[in-house]
Design a protein around this motif. Structure first.
Motif, PDB file in Angstrom:
ATOM      1  N   LYS A 165     -15.756  -8.069  -2.950  1.00 21.85           N
ATOM      2  CA  LYS A 165     -15.521  -7.118  -1.626  1.00 21.85           C
ATOM      3  C   LYS A 165     -14.343  -6.695  -1.372  1.00 21.85           C
ATOM      4  O   LYS A 165     -13.709  -5.564  -1.265  1.00 21.85           O
ATOM      5  CB  LYS A 165     -16.514  -7.575  -0.554  1.00 21.85           C
ATOM      6  N   PRO A 166     -13.481  -7.878  -0.814  1.00 23.72           N
ATOM      7  CA  PRO A 166     -11.989  -7.456  -0.478  1.00 23.72           C
ATOM      8  C   PRO A 166     -11.121  -6.769  -1.681  1.00 23.72           C
ATOM      9  O   PRO A 166     -10.410  -5.935  -1.185  1.00 23.72           O
ATOM     10  CB  PRO A 166     -11.434  -8.926  -0.238  1.00 23.72           C
ATOM     11  N   PHE A 167     -11.206  -7.024  -2.810  1.00 15.13           N
ATOM     12  CA  PHE A 167     -10.704  -6.345  -4.029  1.00 15.13           C
ATOM     13  C   PHE A 167     -11.045  -4.898  -3.848  1.00 15.13           C
ATOM     14  O   PHE A 167     -10.265  -4.098  -3.868  1.00 15.13           O
ATOM     15  CB  PHE A 167     -11.134  -7.086  -5.300  1.00 15.13           C
TER      16      PHE A 167
ATOM     17  N   PHE B 215     -12.787  -2.891  -1.460  1.00 19.73           N
ATOM     18  CA  PHE B 215     -12.424  -2.164  -0.278  1.00 19.73           C
ATOM     19  C   PHE B 215     -10.974  -2.155   0.655  1.00 19.73           C
ATOM     20  O   PHE B 215     -10.709  -1.265   0.648  1.00 19.73           O
ATOM     21  CB  PHE B 215     -13.460  -2.544   0.660  1.00 19.73           C
ATOM     22  N   GLU B 216     -10.375  -3.588   0.448  1.00 19.14           N
ATOM     23  CA  GLU B 216      -9.048  -3.624   0.620  1.00 19.14           C
ATOM     24  C   GLU B 216      -7.927  -3.182  -0.135  1.00 19.14           C
ATOM     25  O   GLU B 216      -7.051  -2.647   0.143  1.00 19.14           O
ATOM     26  CB  GLU B 216      -9.049  -4.968   1.428  1.00 19.14           C
ATOM     27  N   THR B 217      -8.209  -3.720  -1.386  1.00 24.41           N
ATOM     28  CA  THR B 217      -6.945  -3.531  -2.456  1.00 24.41           C
ATOM     29  C   THR B 217      -6.962  -2.188  -3.129  1.00 24.41           C
ATOM     30  O   THR B 217      -6.237  -1.247  -3.128  1.00 24.41           O
ATOM     31  CB  THR B 217      -7.104  -4.523  -3.320  1.00 24.41           C
ATOM     32  N   CYS B 218      -8.389  -1.781  -3.208  1.00 19.58           N
ATOM     33  CA  CYS B 218      -8.569  -0.514  -4.220  1.00 19.58           C
ATOM     34  C   CYS B 218      -8.711   0.513  -2.958  1.00 19.58           C
ATOM     35  O   CYS B 218      -8.793   1.681  -3.572  1.00 19.58           O
ATOM     36  CB  CYS B 218      -9.757  -0.648  -5.220  1.00 19.58           C
ATOM     37  N   LYS B 219      -9.030   0.559  -1.791  1.00 25.38           N
ATOM     38  CA  LYS B 219      -9.242   1.263  -0.760  1.00 25.38           C
ATOM     39  C   LYS B 219     -10.789   2.269  -1.099  1.00 25.38           C
ATOM     40  O   LYS B 219     -10.395   3.288  -0.823  1.00 25.38           O
ATOM     41  CB  LYS B 219      -8.031   2.178  -0.678  1.00 25.38           C
TER      42      LYS B 219
ATOM     43  N   GLU C 154     -14.228   3.708  -0.956  1.00 26.40           N
ATOM     44  CA  GLU C 154     -15.209   3.938   0.342  1.00 26.40           C
ATOM     45  C   GLU C 154     -16.707   3.732  -0.350  1.00 26.40           C
ATOM     46  O   GLU C 154     -17.197   3.898  -1.403  1.00 26.40           O
ATOM     47  CB  GLU C 154     -15.209   5.251   0.527  1.00 26.40           C
TER      48      GLU C 154
END
Length: 288
Positions: A2-4, A6-10, A12
């Motif tokens: 999930k972090p990868f 939504f946060e890393t790859c941005k 949606e």
């Protein structure tokens, strides 16, 4: 993950069934253009949903063929004709091949041999209808993701080399629960979208041993009764799949204060999410 995502790859989280349907409609139109698609419409969930999606995408350029092999559930072929032929105004070809299939199956006991006969004869009937049509370049199929995982063949495989079509499989990335949601999005009635999963060989594999017409009707009627009783008890919205099986032996019982010697009925009720693993549904004794 999930972090990868939504946060890393941005990325949606904007996937929903409305977007899926719109995307698939556009993809089908790009693939097919103004050409025609042939679809074997069994009346099951997958083929019904893919038929509705293709109708939305290409309209009259979809040609549906419904083959009644005499092994359908009670009223199923009539429902297909009513929904797709009369209500949705699809180009629907109805073929009643009941006698042809039952004749081929006479005396055949082995379930795998029955499957091969039913599948092979279906392909021959479908081929005969396809040869009557002109300008067909594509074959639509209700292939879903679990099919790709557990089947080594397509839903309509085995067509001769001179009848090879390019495949159109808009549901191939969906699981069964997502296919149902897609059907709802497309406006199909609840009864059709949430109907029981049904194998291609139909009641032929639920009438154990060599198929006889009396036992075939017994399994057809018992299946209809089971579905009605589960609906009354509210289990139709809780249990993923439930059906009856009639074996090739009779059993002694008591009916109307007299001894009877009739076909027994086996009931199977299971739950699953992905159509790949299942758990047994405990059914209360009063319902049974």
């Amino acid at each position: 993950v999930k972090p990868f995502v939504f946060e890393t790859c941005k990325a949606e989280a904007n996937w929903n069934m409305t977007n899926f349907v719109n995307d698939q409609v556009e993809l089908v139109r790009r693939q097919v253009g103004n050409r025609k698609v042939l679809l074997a419409l069994s009346g099951g969930v997958d083929s019904s949903v893919v038929a509705a999606l293709l109708l939305k995408a290409i309209g009259d350029n979809l040609v549906c063929v419904h083959v009644n092999h005499g092994l359908m559930r009670k009223g199923e072929s009539e429902d297909v004709v009513e929904m797709f032929g009369n209500q949705l105004k699809a180009n629907l070809i109805y073929v009643d091949a009941t006698e042809r299939f039952l004749t081929k199956l006479e005396g055949v006991e082995d379930p795998e041999q029955k499957r091969k006969i039913i599948g092979g004869e279906f392909i021959r009937v479908f081929e005969e209808e396809a040869r009557k049509l002109d300008g067909i370049d594509f074959l639509g199929q209700g292939t879903i993701y679990p099919d790709k995982m557990v089947k080594s063949h397509h839903n309509v495989g085995g067509l001769p080399e001179d009848l090879q079509f390019e495949l159109v499989e808009p549901l191939r990335q969906l699981f069964k629960d997502e296919v149902r949601a897609c059907g709802v999005e497309l406006g199909l009635p609840y009864e059709m979208v949430y109907r029981q999963p049904f194998p291609g060989p139909g009641l032929g594999v639920r009438c154990l041993g060599a198929i006889t017409r009396d036992r075939l009707e017994a399994v057809r009627e018992s299946d209809a009764i089971l579905r009605e009783e589960f609906r009354i008890a509210g289990l139709d919205k809780k249990v993923w799949q439930y059906f009856t099986v009639v074996p090739d032996f009779k059993s002694v019982g008591v009916r109307d204060n007299a001894r009877s010697f009739e076909w027994p009925v086996i009931i199977r009720a299971v739950n699953t999410i992905d159509a790949m693993t299942a758990t047994i549904e405990p059914v209360e004794w009063p319902i049974l």
